[in-house]
Design a protein around this motif. Structure first.
Motif, PDB file in Angstrom:
ATOM      1  N   THR A 186       1.194  -1.481   0.095  1.00  0.00           N
ATOM      2  CA  THR A 186      -0.100  -0.440  -0.253  1.00  0.00           C
ATOM      3  C   THR A 186       0.660   1.219   0.408  1.00  0.00           C
ATOM      4  O   THR A 186       1.159   1.420   0.886  1.00  0.00           O
ATOM      5  N   GLU A 187       0.771   2.157  -1.718  1.00  0.00           N
ATOM      6  CA  GLU A 187       1.916   3.320  -0.974  1.00  0.00           C
ATOM      7  C   GLU A 187       0.737   4.430  -1.558  1.00  0.00           C
ATOM      8  O   GLU A 187      -0.353   3.862  -3.058  1.00  0.00           O
ATOM      9  N   ILE A 188       1.036   5.148  -1.164  1.00  0.00           N
ATOM     10  CA  ILE A 188      -0.361   6.621  -2.045  1.00  0.00           C
ATOM     11  C   ILE A 188       1.001   7.020  -3.001  1.00  0.00           C
ATOM     12  O   ILE A 188       2.038   7.657  -3.042  1.00  0.00           O
ATOM     13  N   PHE A 189      -0.362   7.232  -4.207  1.00  0.00           N
ATOM     14  CA  PHE A 189       0.416   7.648  -5.314  1.00  0.00           C
ATOM     15  C   PHE A 189       0.687   8.916  -5.542  1.00  0.00           C
ATOM     16  O   PHE A 189       2.196   9.272  -6.448  1.00  0.00           O
ATOM     17  N   GLY A 190       0.039   9.970  -4.799  1.00  0.00           N
ATOM     18  CA  GLY A 190       0.114  11.433  -5.227  1.00  0.00           C
ATOM     19  C   GLY A 190      -0.978  11.660  -3.914  1.00  0.00           C
ATOM     20  O   GLY A 190      -1.086  11.594  -2.808  1.00  0.00           O
ATOM     21  N   ALA A 191       0.376  13.478  -3.901  1.00  0.00           N
ATOM     22  CA  ALA A 191      -0.312  14.689  -2.871  1.00  0.00           C
ATOM     23  C   ALA A 191      -0.361  15.699  -3.411  1.00  0.00           C
ATOM     24  O   ALA A 191       0.341  16.459  -4.111  1.00  0.00           O
TER      25      ALA A 191
END
Length: 247
Positions: A217-222
């Motif tokens: 699980t990684e956040i793709f963008g901010a």
């Protein structure tokens, strides 16, 4: 992870709101094209545009400004949200050169539209989930539904949605940091790439998002707005941190 500068358009100007209140707007520029050029020069890999008037009107209001940016920088990936409630509007934006259209209110009130749009415009549809206390808000955040953000997101798991922009309304424009817990809960609930929004105020917020991710699980963008306009966050340094990040 990519750091995405936001351009919020109200009456043709670039503004930032506090918690989505149209009356609490700070004007940062009256030239959206020049603003886009600035962020491109700072190393942005994508631009997030919101038609604030459109979000309340239910149809595009600042479309000319969006069109002008897309024409001026045809290689600059753009995602646009605000007032996108039908396939015709999506088609108009894509023909104008926008890369992705964000379906927000209509995703709650008419989930079938998301599925139709993903079939018709494969690879070009993002869902925007704006939440308060975990419940999805609509109509430019003027109304809060009884729909849980994670449950709604699951409905779009197999539709072909390119990403979900998740915004914590309570944090947006308040410079209080990201709601890391709810953002990660959503990222774990679906296999769709998650773009965090609301409260990104400093380099430490970017680092928190990077640290929170793991192999699964990684956040793709901010997305960040007020922080970069008020020089609280250096966009170039933030993106360099992401590019060089290792666990």
């Amino acid at each position: 992870m990519i750091v995405i500068p936001a351009i919020d358009l109200k009456d043709g100007q670039c503004v930032r709101l506090r918690q989505g209140e149209m009356e609490d707007a700070t004007v940062f520029s009256d030239d959206p094209v020049a603003t886009a050029e600035h962020w491109l020069g700072q190393g942005a890999k994508r631009l997030h545009i919101v038609d604030l008037n459109g979000a309340f009107a239910g149809n595009p209001v600042n479309g000319d400004a969006v069109n002008a940016i897309a024409r001026q920088f045809p290689q600059f990936p753009i995602q646009i949200g605000g007032g996108i409630r039908d396939l015709k509007t999506i088609e108009w934006y894509l023909e104008a050169g926008v890369s992705w259209t964000i379906i927000g209110t209509a995703a709650v009130k008419n989930p079938k539209l998301v599925k139709e749009a993903c079939r018709e415009f494969e690879g070009h549809i993002i869902v925007g989930l704006d939440a308060k206390d975990g419940l999805v808000a609509t109509e430019g955040w003027a109304e809060v539904s009884d729909v849980q953000a994670t449950e709604l997101a699951k409905q779009f798991q197999d539709c072909g949605v390119s990403a979900i922009v998740y915004t914590d309304i309570a944090r947006d424009g308040m410079m209080q940091g990201v709601n890391l817990e709810s953002t990660m809960d959503l990222a774990r609930a679906v296999q769709i790439p998650i773009i965090a929004s609301g409260g990104v105020s400093c380099i430490e917020d970017i680092e928190q998002l990077l640290k929170a991710g793991d192999d699964k699980t990684e956040i793709f963008g901010a997305i960040t707005g007020r922080a970069i306009y008020e020089d609280k966050l250096d966009l170039r340094k933030a993106q360099e941190l992401c590019d060089n990040w290792t666990k």
